[in-house]
Design a protein around this motif. Structure first.
Motif, PDB file in Angstrom:
ATOM      1  N   THR A 117       0.865  -1.175   0.000  1.00  0.00           N
ATOM      2  CA  THR A 117       0.000   0.000   0.000  1.00  0.00           C
ATOM      3  C   THR A 117       0.906   1.230   0.000  1.00  0.00           C
ATOM      4  O   THR A 117       2.124   1.123   0.197  1.00  0.00           O
ATOM      5  N   GLN A 118       0.316   2.387  -0.188  1.00  0.00           N
ATOM      6  CA  GLN A 118       1.113   3.618  -0.196  1.00  0.00           C
ATOM      7  C   GLN A 118       1.793   3.842   1.150  1.00  0.00           C
ATOM      8  O   GLN A 118       2.901   4.375   1.215  1.00  0.00           O
ATOM      9  N   GLU A 119       1.142   3.408   2.225  1.00  0.00           N
ATOM     10  CA  GLU A 119       1.739   3.548   3.555  1.00  0.00           C
ATOM     11  C   GLU A 119       3.080   2.816   3.654  1.00  0.00           C
ATOM     12  O   GLU A 119       3.972   3.240   4.385  1.00  0.00           O
ATOM     13  N   ASP A 120       3.204   1.710   2.926  1.00  0.00           N
ATOM     14  CA  ASP A 120       4.434   0.923   2.988  1.00  0.00           C
ATOM     15  C   ASP A 120       5.626   1.669   2.403  1.00  0.00           C
ATOM     16  O   ASP A 120       6.777   1.349   2.706  1.00  0.00           O
ATOM     17  N   THR A 121       5.368   2.655   1.548  1.00  0.00           N
ATOM     18  CA  THR A 121       6.463   3.434   0.965  1.00  0.00           C
ATOM     19  C   THR A 121       6.662   4.766   1.669  1.00  0.00           C
ATOM     20  O   THR A 121       7.648   5.453   1.411  1.00  0.00           O
ATOM     21  N   GLU A 122       5.718   5.138   2.534  1.00  0.00           N
ATOM     22  CA  GLU A 122       5.808   6.429   3.209  1.00  0.00           C
ATOM     23  C   GLU A 122       6.355   6.315   4.630  1.00  0.00           C
ATOM     24  O   GLU A 122       6.960   7.255   5.136  1.00  0.00           O
ATOM     25  N   GLU A 123       6.104   5.193   5.295  1.00  0.00           N
ATOM     26  CA  GLU A 123       6.606   4.981   6.647  1.00  0.00           C
ATOM     27  C   GLU A 123       7.996   4.364   6.551  1.00  0.00           C
ATOM     28  O   GLU A 123       8.187   3.333   5.913  1.00  0.00           O
ATOM     29  N   ARG A 124       8.988   5.001   7.188  1.00  0.00           N
ATOM     30  CA  ARG A 124      10.395   4.690   6.946  1.00  0.00           C
ATOM     31  C   ARG A 124      10.745   3.222   7.167  1.00  0.00           C
ATOM     32  O   ARG A 124      11.388   2.591   6.330  1.00  0.00           O
ATOM     33  N   ARG A 125      10.326   2.661   8.299  1.00  0.00           N
ATOM     34  CA  ARG A 125      10.726   1.287   8.609  1.00  0.00           C
ATOM     35  C   ARG A 125      10.107   0.302   7.616  1.00  0.00           C
ATOM     36  O   ARG A 125      10.774  -0.629   7.158  1.00  0.00           O
ATOM     37  N   ARG A 126       8.856   0.525   7.264  1.00  0.00           N
ATOM     38  CA  ARG A 126       8.194  -0.363   6.301  1.00  0.00           C
ATOM     39  C   ARG A 126       8.825  -0.225   4.922  1.00  0.00           C
ATOM     40  O   ARG A 126       8.977  -1.214   4.190  1.00  0.00           O
ATOM     41  N   ILE A 157      -5.329   5.664   1.354  1.00  0.00           N
ATOM     42  CA  ILE A 157      -3.957   5.137   1.374  1.00  0.00           C
ATOM     43  C   ILE A 157      -3.619   4.374   0.097  1.00  0.00           C
ATOM     44  O   ILE A 157      -2.726   3.545   0.065  1.00  0.00           O
ATOM     45  N   ARG A 158      -4.350   4.671  -0.976  1.00  0.00           N
ATOM     46  CA  ARG A 158      -4.121   3.965  -2.230  1.00  0.00           C
ATOM     47  C   ARG A 158      -3.182   4.741  -3.141  1.00  0.00           C
ATOM     48  O   ARG A 158      -3.159   5.962  -3.166  1.00  0.00           O
ATOM     49  N   PHE A 159      -2.385   3.996  -3.931  1.00  0.00           N
ATOM     50  CA  PHE A 159      -1.718   4.608  -5.071  1.00  0.00           C
ATOM     51  C   PHE A 159      -2.784   4.955  -6.101  1.00  0.00           C
ATOM     52  O   PHE A 159      -2.724   5.978  -6.756  1.00  0.00           O
ATOM     53  N   GLY A 160      -3.766   4.055  -6.260  1.00  0.00           N
ATOM     54  CA  GLY A 160      -4.862   4.301  -7.182  1.00  0.00           C
ATOM     55  C   GLY A 160      -4.623   3.773  -8.574  1.00  0.00           C
ATOM     56  O   GLY A 160      -5.555   3.493  -9.310  1.00  0.00           O
ATOM     57  N   ASP A 161      -3.376   3.633  -8.960  1.00  0.00           N
ATOM     58  CA  ASP A 161      -3.049   3.049 -10.254  1.00  0.00           C
ATOM     59  C   ASP A 161      -1.646   2.457 -10.175  1.00  0.00           C
ATOM     60  O   ASP A 161      -0.819   2.899  -9.377  1.00  0.00           O
ATOM     61  N   ASN A 162      -1.403   1.452 -10.982  1.00  0.00           N
ATOM     62  CA  ASN A 162      -0.122   0.754 -10.914  1.00  0.00           C
ATOM     63  C   ASN A 162       0.997   1.452 -11.669  1.00  0.00           C
ATOM     64  O   ASN A 162       2.158   1.051 -11.565  1.00  0.00           O
ATOM     65  N   ASP A 163       0.677   2.492 -12.439  1.00  0.00           N
ATOM     66  CA  ASP A 163       1.748   3.273 -13.065  1.00  0.00           C
ATOM     67  C   ASP A 163       2.578   3.978 -11.995  1.00  0.00           C
ATOM     68  O   ASP A 163       3.801   3.882 -11.970  1.00  0.00           O
ATOM     69  N   ARG A 164       1.892   4.671 -11.095  1.00  0.00           N
ATOM     70  CA  ARG A 164       2.613   5.373 -10.028  1.00  0.00           C
ATOM     71  C   ARG A 164       3.197   4.398  -9.010  1.00  0.00           C
ATOM     72  O   ARG A 164       4.267   4.657  -8.445  1.00  0.00           O
ATOM     73  N   LEU A 165       2.522   3.287  -8.791  1.00  0.00           N
ATOM     74  CA  LEU A 165       3.102   2.257  -7.933  1.00  0.00           C
ATOM     75  C   LEU A 165       4.417   1.762  -8.532  1.00  0.00           C
ATOM     76  O   LEU A 165       5.418   1.613  -7.820  1.00  0.00           O
ATOM     77  N   ALA A 166       4.432   1.514  -9.831  1.00  0.00           N
ATOM     78  CA  ALA A 166       5.648   1.034 -10.496  1.00  0.00           C
ATOM     79  C   ALA A 166       6.781   2.053 -10.381  1.00  0.00           C
ATOM     80  O   ALA A 166       7.938   1.693 -10.173  1.00  0.00           O
ATOM     81  N   ALA A 167       6.433   3.335 -10.502  1.00  0.00           N
ATOM     82  CA  ALA A 167       7.452   4.379 -10.356  1.00  0.00           C
ATOM     83  C   ALA A 167       8.032   4.371  -8.952  1.00  0.00           C
ATOM     84  O   ALA A 167       9.244   4.514  -8.760  1.00  0.00           O
TER      85      ALA A 167
END
Length: 240
Positions: A117-126, A157-167
């Motif tokens: 999820t987006q939280e996994d890339t925003e919270e430092r330890r995760r 807490i969604r990226f909403g699309d896999n293009d931005r997730l891939a980035a």
């Protein structure tokens, strides 16, 4: 440098890149009825296998789970609530991963699934944990298969699309190139399906406000991408 030379240079750079992130959209991988395009998947897996056996590290970000899951239930993708999409993702994710795993296994490669999820890339330890896992899989010569964790992600807490997730995944693993596969053959000044005068750009070196306006709106329905999100993903990758 003219456009053709720039394209040739870009292609050569991709061929030499040690680490790549490849994103596949649902429109390429899954038919309207929710069935997986097995032949297309096999061709993609062949290309990735060639890269891995040449010593490259490849992360695969794949859409399609919700549509596959709806097929399992015999449901249509119209007017779905968030809980219905999440339930469909739970059903489809395992079948999509299984299809990839079987396809790669035929080529003596393994797949490791990672749902974020987006939280996994925003919270430092995760974020650090995700990076460590991705890099370990890559070091083992395994293909990390990444998708958004639709079964638990809420709108906030969604990226909403896999293009931005891939980035974001490309940034996380320090990839040399991000490749967004699409059923459109490039970036156009307008929608080529609606405007016969639309001009295709071979190379864009700066994402300006004018370029952003050309991209139009994001997709709708189960295909949340579109050229707008691909451009935003490219902008994120360029910024990194």
């Amino acid at each position: 440098m003219d456009a053709l030379s720039q394209v040739t240079t870009a292609q050569a750079a991709i061929e030499d890149a040690p680490t790549l992130v490849v994103k596949v959209g649902s429109s390429l991988l899954v038919r309207e009825d929710g069935s997986i395009r097995r032949d297309w998947m096999a061709a993609l897996v062949d290309d990735i296998t060639d890269l891995v056996k040449d010593g490259r590290r490849v992360v695969l970000v794949s859409s399609g789970a919700i549509r596959v899951g709806l097929r399992v239930q015999g449901r249509q993708p119209d007017n779905l609530g968030l809980d219905e999409k999440q339930a469909a993702a739970a059903l489809g994710q395992i079948r999509l991963a299984e299809a990839y795993a079987d396809c790669f296994a035929e080529r003596d490669l393994h797949v490791g699934q990672i749902l974020v999820t987006q939280e996994d890339t925003e919270e430092r330890r995760r974020y650090l944990n995700a990076r460590a896992t991705l890099n370990r899989l890559l070091d083992w010569g395994t293909i990390p298969l990444v998708n958004e964790n639709d079964t638990v992600a809420t709108a906030e807490i969604r990226f909403g699309d896999n293009d931005r997730l891939a980035a974001q995944i490309a940034v996380t693993v320090g990839a040399d190139h991000l490749v967004l596969l699409s059923d459109v053959d490039g970036f156009y000044s307008a929608n080529p399906n609606e405007d016969a005068a639309a001009i295709r750009f071979d190379t864009i070196t700066e994402v300006t406000s004018e370029i952003e306006r050309m991209a139009g709106d994001a997709g709708s329905g189960l295909s949340k991408g579109g050229m707008k999100t691909k451009l935003m993903a490219a902008k994120m990758a360029m910024g990194a």
